[in-house]
Design a protein around this motif. Structure first.
Motif, PDB file in Angstrom:
ATOM      1  N   HIS A   1     -32.233 -40.644  15.456  1.00 24.73           N
ATOM      2  CA  HIS A   1     -32.529 -42.014  15.054  1.00 24.73           C
ATOM      3  C   HIS A   1     -31.259 -42.694  14.552  1.00 24.73           C
ATOM      4  O   HIS A   1     -30.327 -42.029  14.092  1.00 24.73           O
ATOM      5  CB  HIS A   1     -33.569 -42.053  13.923  1.00 24.73           C
ATOM      6  N   ALA A   2     -31.237 -44.019  14.609  1.00 22.34           N
ATOM      7  CA  ALA A   2     -30.144 -44.793  14.031  1.00 22.34           C
ATOM      8  C   ALA A   2     -30.697 -46.130  13.547  1.00 22.34           C
ATOM      9  O   ALA A   2     -31.562 -46.723  14.199  1.00 22.34           O
ATOM     10  CB  ALA A   2     -29.020 -45.020  15.034  1.00 22.34           C
ATOM     11  N   CYS A   3     -30.215 -46.575  12.397  1.00 22.58           N
ATOM     12  CA  CYS A   3     -30.640 -47.848  11.807  1.00 22.58           C
ATOM     13  C   CYS A   3     -29.408 -48.738  11.685  1.00 22.58           C
ATOM     14  O   CYS A   3     -28.375 -48.288  11.199  1.00 22.58           O
ATOM     15  CB  CYS A   3     -31.240 -47.625  10.422  1.00 22.58           C
ATOM     16  N   MET A   4     -29.509 -49.977  12.117  1.00 29.25           N
ATOM     17  CA  MET A   4     -28.336 -50.841  12.060  1.00 29.25           C
ATOM     18  C   MET A   4     -28.690 -52.276  11.714  1.00 29.25           C
ATOM     19  O   MET A   4     -29.754 -52.780  12.053  1.00 29.25           O
ATOM     20  CB  MET A   4     -27.575 -50.797  13.387  1.00 29.25           C
ATOM     21  N   GLU A   5     -27.771 -52.897  10.986  1.00 29.73           N
ATOM     22  CA  GLU A   5     -27.865 -54.333  10.748  1.00 29.73           C
ATOM     23  C   GLU A   5     -27.397 -55.065  11.998  1.00 29.73           C
ATOM     24  O   GLU A   5     -26.426 -54.654  12.636  1.00 29.73           O
ATOM     25  CB  GLU A   5     -26.973 -54.741   9.580  1.00 29.73           C
ATOM     26  N   VAL A   6     -28.089 -56.133  12.333  1.00 33.18           N
ATOM     27  CA  VAL A   6     -27.703 -56.954  13.477  1.00 33.18           C
ATOM     28  C   VAL A   6     -27.418 -58.364  12.958  1.00 33.18           C
ATOM     29  O   VAL A   6     -28.334 -59.096  12.593  1.00 33.18           O
ATOM     30  CB  VAL A   6     -28.799 -56.983  14.552  1.00 33.18           C
ATOM     31  N   SER A   7     -26.142 -58.726  12.890  1.00 32.43           N
ATOM     32  CA  SER A   7     -25.769 -60.050  12.389  1.00 32.43           C
ATOM     33  C   SER A   7     -25.935 -61.106  13.471  1.00 32.43           C
ATOM     34  O   SER A   7     -25.970 -60.794  14.669  1.00 32.43           O
ATOM     35  CB  SER A   7     -24.319 -60.038  11.903  1.00 32.43           C
ATOM     36  N   SER A   8     -26.021 -62.357  13.050  1.00 30.91           N
ATOM     37  CA  SER A   8     -26.131 -63.455  14.013  1.00 30.91           C
ATOM     38  C   SER A   8     -24.863 -63.550  14.862  1.00 30.91           C
ATOM     39  O   SER A   8     -24.926 -63.850  16.058  1.00 30.91           O
ATOM     40  CB  SER A   8     -26.384 -64.781  13.283  1.00 30.91           C
TER      41      SER A   8
ATOM     42  N   GLN B   1     -33.516 -43.315  18.828  1.00 30.37           N
ATOM     43  CA  GLN B   1     -34.513 -44.290  18.406  1.00 30.37           C
ATOM     44  C   GLN B   1     -33.741 -45.274  17.534  1.00 30.37           C
ATOM     45  O   GLN B   1     -33.537 -45.057  16.338  1.00 30.37           O
ATOM     46  CB  GLN B   1     -35.625 -43.611  17.601  1.00 30.37           C
ATOM     47  N   LEU B   2     -33.254 -46.352  18.154  1.00 31.16           N
ATOM     48  CA  LEU B   2     -32.371 -47.309  17.478  1.00 31.16           C
ATOM     49  C   LEU B   2     -33.184 -48.486  16.949  1.00 31.16           C
ATOM     50  O   LEU B   2     -33.877 -49.165  17.712  1.00 31.16           O
ATOM     51  CB  LEU B   2     -31.293 -47.794  18.457  1.00 31.16           C
ATOM     52  N   ILE B   3     -33.082 -48.712  15.635  1.00 29.21           N
ATOM     53  CA  ILE B   3     -33.809 -49.810  14.995  1.00 29.21           C
ATOM     54  C   ILE B   3     -32.802 -50.831  14.483  1.00 29.21           C
ATOM     55  O   ILE B   3     -31.887 -50.500  13.721  1.00 29.21           O
ATOM     56  CB  ILE B   3     -34.655 -49.310  13.803  1.00 29.21           C
ATOM     57  N   GLY B   4     -32.958 -52.088  14.873  1.00 34.42           N
ATOM     58  CA  GLY B   4     -32.081 -53.158  14.417  1.00 34.42           C
ATOM     59  C   GLY B   4     -32.782 -54.035  13.392  1.00 34.42           C
ATOM     60  O   GLY B   4     -33.970 -54.329  13.528  1.00 34.42           O
ATOM     61  N   VAL B   5     -32.035 -54.428  12.354  1.00 36.03           N
ATOM     62  CA  VAL B   5     -32.588 -55.294  11.303  1.00 36.03           C
ATOM     63  C   VAL B   5     -31.781 -56.583  11.269  1.00 36.03           C
ATOM     64  O   VAL B   5     -30.553 -56.551  11.121  1.00 36.03           O
ATOM     65  CB  VAL B   5     -32.517 -54.621   9.913  1.00 36.03           C
ATOM     66  N   THR B   6     -32.450 -57.717  11.403  1.00 34.75           N
ATOM     67  CA  THR B   6     -31.750 -58.991  11.333  1.00 34.75           C
ATOM     68  C   THR B   6     -32.475 -59.933  10.381  1.00 34.75           C
ATOM     69  O   THR B   6     -33.620 -59.718  10.012  1.00 34.75           O
ATOM     70  CB  THR B   6     -31.597 -59.622  12.738  1.00 34.75           C
ATOM     71  N   GLY B   7     -31.774 -60.979   9.959  1.00 30.86           N
ATOM     72  CA  GLY B   7     -32.295 -61.926   8.975  1.00 30.86           C
ATOM     73  C   GLY B   7     -31.146 -62.337   8.064  1.00 30.86           C
ATOM     74  O   GLY B   7     -30.044 -61.787   8.147  1.00 30.86           O
ATOM     75  N   THR B   8     -31.366 -63.295   7.190  1.00 37.22           N
ATOM     76  CA  THR B   8     -30.308 -63.738   6.284  1.00 37.22           C
ATOM     77  C   THR B   8     -30.104 -62.741   5.152  1.00 37.22           C
ATOM     78  O   THR B   8     -28.994 -62.283   4.897  1.00 37.22           O
ATOM     79  CB  THR B   8     -30.631 -65.129   5.700  1.00 37.22           C
ATOM     80  N   ASN B   9     -31.182 -62.387   4.481  1.00 37.82           N
ATOM     81  CA  ASN B   9     -31.110 -61.463   3.344  1.00 37.82           C
ATOM     82  C   ASN B   9     -31.984 -60.236   3.601  1.00 37.82           C
ATOM     83  O   ASN B   9     -32.983 -60.314   4.303  1.00 37.82           O
ATOM     84  CB  ASN B   9     -31.580 -62.160   2.065  1.00 37.82           C
ATOM     85  N   GLY B  10     -31.572 -59.108   3.012  1.00 36.02           N
ATOM     86  CA  GLY B  10     -32.385 -57.897   3.107  1.00 36.02           C
ATOM     87  C   GLY B  10     -31.997 -56.934   4.210  1.00 36.02           C
ATOM     88  O   GLY B  10     -32.542 -55.830   4.295  1.00 36.02           O
TER      89      GLY B  10
ATOM     90  N   ASN C   1     -28.882 -73.560  15.663  1.00 37.79           N
ATOM     91  CA  ASN C   1     -28.077 -72.559  16.376  1.00 37.79           C
ATOM     92  C   ASN C   1     -28.166 -71.197  15.694  1.00 37.79           C
ATOM     93  O   ASN C   1     -28.211 -70.150  16.361  1.00 37.79           O
ATOM     94  CB  ASN C   1     -26.610 -72.995  16.445  1.00 37.79           C
ATOM     95  N   TYR C   2     -28.179 -71.219  14.365  1.00 34.77           N
ATOM     96  CA  TYR C   2     -28.288 -69.981  13.586  1.00 34.77           C
ATOM     97  C   TYR C   2     -29.632 -69.305  13.878  1.00 34.77           C
ATOM     98  O   TYR C   2     -29.705 -68.098  14.113  1.00 34.77           O
ATOM     99  CB  TYR C   2     -28.142 -70.321  12.102  1.00 34.77           C
ATOM    100  N   LEU C   3     -30.699 -70.111  13.893  1.00 31.03           N
ATOM    101  CA  LEU C   3     -32.027 -69.592  14.202  1.00 31.03           C
ATOM    102  C   LEU C   3     -32.062 -68.985  15.610  1.00 31.03           C
ATOM    103  O   LEU C   3     -32.610 -67.897  15.825  1.00 31.03           O
ATOM    104  CB  LEU C   3     -33.059 -70.712  14.079  1.00 31.03           C
ATOM    105  N   LYS C   4     -31.480 -69.703  16.570  1.00 30.47           N
ATOM    106  CA  LYS C   4     -31.476 -69.220  17.957  1.00 30.47           C
ATOM    107  C   LYS C   4     -30.710 -67.904  18.098  1.00 30.47           C
ATOM    108  O   LYS C   4     -31.083 -67.047  18.906  1.00 30.47           O
ATOM    109  CB  LYS C   4     -30.861 -70.276  18.880  1.00 30.47           C
ATOM    110  N   ALA C   5     -29.650 -67.747  17.298  1.00 31.14           N
ATOM    111  CA  ALA C   5     -28.883 -66.502  17.334  1.00 31.14           C
ATOM    112  C   ALA C   5     -29.740 -65.337  16.864  1.00 31.14           C
ATOM    113  O   ALA C   5     -29.771 -64.260  17.490  1.00 31.14           O
ATOM    114  CB  ALA C   5     -27.629 -66.622  16.473  1.00 31.14           C
ATOM    115  N   LYS C   6     -30.459 -65.524  15.763  1.00 31.64           N
ATOM    116  CA  LYS C   6     -31.350 -64.477  15.256  1.00 31.64           C
ATOM    117  C   LYS C   6     -32.465 -64.185  16.252  1.00 31.64           C
ATOM    118  O   LYS C   6     -32.803 -63.028  16.530  1.00 31.64           O
ATOM    119  CB  LYS C   6     -31.964 -64.900  13.911  1.00 31.64           C
ATOM    120  N   LYS C   7     -33.045 -65.248  16.796  1.00 26.98           N
ATOM    121  CA  LYS C   7     -34.139 -65.100  17.743  1.00 26.98           C
ATOM    122  C   LYS C   7     -33.664 -64.399  19.022  1.00 26.98           C
ATOM    123  O   LYS C   7     -34.425 -63.669  19.668  1.00 26.98           O
ATOM    124  CB  LYS C   7     -34.723 -66.474  18.072  1.00 26.98           C
TER     125      LYS C   7
END
Length: 495
Positions: A182-189, A113-122, A223-229
């Motif tokens: 389960h696994a939790c991971m940060e997803v960078s742009s 159960q892999l959960i990815g977290v993306t965004g600038t902060n947090g 472009n940064y927004l599109k990468a996150k999206k």
């Protein structure tokens, strides 16, 4: 898989999901390892020629073949093909590597159960809190974060926010072998654009917020927004997409995602709703979905982080009250609003990773919310070299706005002249603030000066490096830990 176990697979079994332009050379090749470093290539290895920002891997194809690489994956074929080497020409080497790495390691994300977290902060706080929460709830859980990677209890140092696709799938495979569910991971742009997460199957994704960052890489904010999206666009329909409805780009993230669209908010209607009752030095008091709960974390930004983690856990099927009970006792990740208190003089040091304008503003606002009128706020802040320069004057201006005294200093200057960085920061200091600003390029001296300026009960914020235990200058990393230096200066100056 453990590092001692060796996998050997036929090449064709790794190419099922790869877009192929052409193939040359032997087809019956056995593959025992993958690499993007030509110096590591050897018989049985696949070498991926990736185009990077600084170097082009196609320049090292000959070296990889000389080292014995059995397979070369590239976008452009070399002028001369070695008869004993298999060449797989593809439209995008990074995309091919993601699919081949996932196949090589047995598609480990499909067993988690892999959960990815993306965004600038947090990102780090959310991923770490969710990892801690799931472990407290009894699950064997993995973590991939800026601070560290973790396979259940085994801690592995992290070098990137999101590892390359080969390393990423290897770590996920080791989690599966260790019994993680389960696994939790940060997803960078960067990871999204570079296809590091392309072949992974996520059970859910979390969006925290989007502010000014990484424009040195992406070129424009759009472009940064599109990468996150792009991360949410790639989620499967079986996953959930949980977005911050209070961020003005929060709903944009959900526009085209096939996943179930869910939201969290402190200010408006959402799937998961919280009301801020108190934000104090001892922690947050929130009403979450009607449940009155005290938390140990401080700051409105952490109210959002806690709500995101709560929402994700509930969407994973956990019982809301049990989730809140466990969350109420958890602390954040290292270097995230981490206190260092001097018992003698009651000076409070705060170490925080804030290295973007929004993050710095959030930390200073949190301090403003909990400080007493008599407390002076002294901020030490710098900006990293070879990174987005546009935020430098903004960060200096914000530091002045939220502090009584400011010490501008070096962060990780990398290959830039620290004085040039500081000059750009100084441009953001208003005339009326000049008297309260000192510029000290040496970070240790800057922290020492800030502590010396602090009187009983004052607050010293050291921002920018957080959990990092090094300072990078001219390509060399030397030991430097803001928390340790701050503690040492309390002792040295008798604070």
């Amino acid at each position: 898989m453990s590092e001692s176990n060796e996998i050997t697979l036929p090449l064709f079994s790794l190419l099922a999901d790869v877009r192929i332009t052409a193939q040359h050379g032997p087809a019956d090749v056995s593959v025992r390892a993958l690499t993007l470093n030509s110096r590591q290539a050897a018989p049985g290895f696949v070498f991926f020629a990736l185009r990077g920002a600084a170097t082009d891997g196609h320049q090292f194809i000959a070296k990889a073949v000389e080292q014995g690489a059995s397979v070369v994956v590239c976008e452009d074929l070399p002028a001369t093909l070695s008869p004993g080497t298999a060449y797989v020409q593809v439209p995008d080497s990074a995309e091919a590597m993601a699919h081949m790495a996932a196949a090589f390691y047995g598609h480990p994300s499909r067993s988690l159960q892999l959960i990815g977290v993306t965004g600038t902060n947090g990102k780090t706080t959310c991923a770490t809190l969710l990892h801690k929460l799931l472990r407290e709830l009894g699950y064997h859980t993995g973590l991939l974060s800026t601070v560290q990677n973790q396979i259940d209890e085994l801690v592995i140092p992290a070098t990137h926010t999101t590892p390359d696709a080969i390393r990423l799938n290897e770590l996920l495979a080791r989690m599966v072998e260790a019994g993680c569910t389960h696994a939790c991971m940060e997803v960078s742009s960067h990871a999204v654009v570079q296809h590091r997460t392309t072949a992974l199957r996520f059970a859910g994704g979390i969006f925290t917020n989007l502010t000014h960052d990484h424009l040195d890489y992406h070129g424009t904010f759009d472009n940064y927004l599109k990468a996150k999206k792009g991360f949410f666009d790639q989620l499967p329909k079986t996953a959930f997409a949980l977005s911050n409805a209070d961020d003005k780009r929060g709903m944009v993230m959900l526009q085209n995602t096939p996943a179930r669209r869910e939201t969290y908010s402190l200010r408006s209607a959402a799937t998961f709703r919280a009301k801020l009752i108190e934000n104090a030095v001892h922690g947050l008091h929130l009403e979450v979905d009607g449940h009155d709960t005290q938390f140990r974390l401080i700051g409105v930004f952490n109210a959002y982080n806690l709500l995101a983690v709560y929402g994700a856990a509930v969407l994973l099927g956990e019982e809301p009250l049990e989730v809140l009970t466990v969350l109420s006792g958890l602390l954040s990740a290292p270097g995230r609003f981490e206190p260092v208190v001097s018992e003698k003089s009651r000076v409070t040091g705060i170490v925080d990773y804030a290295h973007t304008p929004d993050a710095l503003e959030n930390v200073l606002q949190t301090i403003a919310d909990i400080r007493q009128p008599s407390q002076q706020v002294i901020t030490v802040v710098g900006c990293g070299g070879n990174r987005d320069g546009a935020k430098r004057p903004i960060m200096a201006g914000l530091a002045c706005q939220g502090s009584d005294r400011v010490v501008l200093t070096s962060d990780n200057p990398r290959f830039e002249d620290p004085n040039d960085i500081l000059q750009q920061m100084q441009a953001g200091v208003k005339v009326q603030d000049l008297a309260k600003v000192l510029t000290i390029p040496d970070r240790r001296e800057a922290i020492k000066t800030a502590v010396a300026l602090a009187g009983p009960g004052d607050i010293v914020l050291v921002a920018g490096k957080g959990h990092e235990t090094y300072q990078e200058i001219k390509g060399v990393k030397t030991d430097f830990d803001d928390k340790k230096v701050l503690t040492d200066m309390f002792d040295l100056l008798g604070k």
